[in-house]
Design a protein around this motif. Sequence first.
Motif, mmCIF file in Angstrom:
data_model
loop_
_atom_site.group_PDB
_atom_site.id
_atom_site.type_symbol
_atom_site.label_atom_id
_atom_site.label_comp_id
_atom_site.label_asym_id
_atom_site.label_seq_id
_atom_site.Cartn_x
_atom_site.Cartn_y
_atom_site.Cartn_z
ATOM 1 N N VAL A 310 0.841 -1.187 0.000
ATOM 2 C CA VAL A 310 0.000 0.000 0.000
ATOM 3 C C VAL A 310 0.877 1.237 0.000
ATOM 4 O O VAL A 310 1.897 1.290 0.695
ATOM 5 N N ARG A 311 0.452 2.215 -0.789
ATOM 6 C CA ARG A 311 1.138 3.504 -0.807
ATOM 7 C C ARG A 311 0.116 4.590 -0.473
ATOM 8 O O ARG A 311 -0.609 5.058 -1.353
ATOM 9 N N PRO A 312 0.002 4.978 0.783
ATOM 10 C CA PRO A 312 -1.018 5.956 1.162
ATOM 11 C C PRO A 312 -0.755 7.332 0.558
ATOM 12 O O PRO A 312 0.390 7.685 0.249
ATOM 13 N N GLU A 313 -1.836 8.102 0.404
ATOM 14 C CA GLU A 313 -1.703 9.433 -0.179
ATOM 15 C C GLU A 313 -0.881 10.359 0.718
ATOM 16 O O GLU A 313 -0.145 11.214 0.221
ATOM 17 N N ASP A 331 14.306 9.837 2.728
ATOM 18 C CA ASP A 331 14.054 8.509 2.173
ATOM 19 C C ASP A 331 13.072 8.528 1.009
ATOM 20 O O ASP A 331 12.656 7.469 0.523
ATOM 21 N N GLY A 332 12.709 9.720 0.570
ATOM 22 C CA GLY A 332 11.878 9.844 -0.620
ATOM 23 C C GLY A 332 10.403 9.565 -0.405
ATOM 24 O O GLY A 332 9.682 9.290 -1.376
ATOM 25 N N VAL A 333 9.944 9.632 0.825
ATOM 26 C CA VAL A 333 8.519 9.395 1.094
ATOM 27 C C VAL A 333 7.730 10.627 0.660
ATOM 28 O O VAL A 333 8.032 11.751 1.076
ATOM 29 N N SER A 334 6.728 10.433 -0.167
ATOM 30 C CA SER A 334 5.917 11.552 -0.650
ATOM 31 C C SER A 334 4.730 11.769 0.277
ATOM 32 O O SER A 334 4.294 10.864 0.989
ATOM 33 N N GLY A 335 4.206 12.990 0.252
ATOM 34 C CA GLY A 335 3.016 13.295 1.027
ATOM 35 C C GLY A 335 3.229 13.361 2.524
ATOM 36 O O GLY A 335 2.268 13.208 3.292
#
Length: 422
Positions: A310-313, A331-335
């Motif tokens: 899963v990639r949450p918004e 670490d490049g986590v978006s949102g």
Amino acid sequence: MPDDLPLSRKQLLSIVQSTARINLWEGSVRSGKTIASLIRWLCYVADAPTGGELVMVGRTRDSLYRNIIAPLMNPDLFGELAQQVKYTNGAAIAYILGRAVHVLGANDAKAEPKIRGMTCAGGYADELTTLPKPFFDQLVARCSVPGAQIFATTNPDNPGHWVKRDYLRRAAETRLRTWHFRLDDNPFLDPAYVSALKSTYTGLFYRRNILGHWVQAEGAIYDSFDEARHVVTDVPHITRWLCDAIDYGTTNPYSDLLIGLGTDNRLYVVSEYRWDSRAERRKKTDAEYSAARRAWLQGVPHPQTNVLGVRPEWTVVDPSAASYIEQLHRDGVSGVTPADNAVLDGIRTVGSLFAGDRLRIHASARGLIEEIPGYSWDDDKAEKGEDAPIKLDDHSCDALRYGVRTTEALWRPHIPTLLEVA
């Protein structure tokens, strides 16, 4: 204003009788107190004393615009008079019936200097219990022009709150007149709406927002939570993975909840990652937590499918965890976003979701399930007029309100049984 604008007897009396130095409309939500106060404010501005400034104040300028100024500009409510209210959201000045009116936000103790030095001819205060006492005391002192008056609204709060303690209980000394409104005092609401609104609240917030009582916070916070009802082993297909919500801890437990919107228009806590360094006898670094989070999300199955990962918004993080937020960015986590940490607003929203059976928890989220029954109001702080949870075993509960509150704009259109109230 339109001739056919419906007003109750209590509203009419409050408009006519609000001639005191301080005039306060208090009571339940949607009871008609705000519209009565606005009519009175317009009447006052039209004939306010000269030689001083007029002030309108709310917790923030945005909240003041939403609750007060936007309704004043609504021709359905105020007819042709609405055209004489000019304001750009965020501006420091509004023009009402040709008078310049200062528009102020006062969300903390640092707000008091904003009004220091003014000579005021009148003021309007929205949601009075959300304002700092020093600010309101200063506003009262600054309304020194002969004939100056103050008009204010509020929902009830803790009976030890300064509004109750220092003004309502000292009405004669403070030259205050007040009108108490209950939801049932508004005869113009659709009965179906009233019924739905009453079902939205439970416990403390029902007594305050529906009955209009000034009551002390006590007992369990989520008193409508029922494990048999709200904890499930089967989750429907998730249409939107809203967020993972993190309460960060090094010595205290670290909790991360994955929250999604189901096809049945309910919110679901689908999975939980939790690390208790005391129980495990090992602390993790920011980098280790970030890696553990990534591995956990990669292993979460999509309900009703064979898909893994899963990639949450959004990744909603405890706002005090600045170093961890920075690590997630690296670490490049978006949102990634700091959580909305308005504690009472978050608790009220989560409690309403439980009361309306619009929030369920998968049985695997044991940390959250075990915390909720013991998540209680702090009696010692309540005695001092403060509403706050006991800061013990509340890590997953904090993560829950972070996630629900911060993503509210995303899920609210899909959960129409929860009503927006002011």
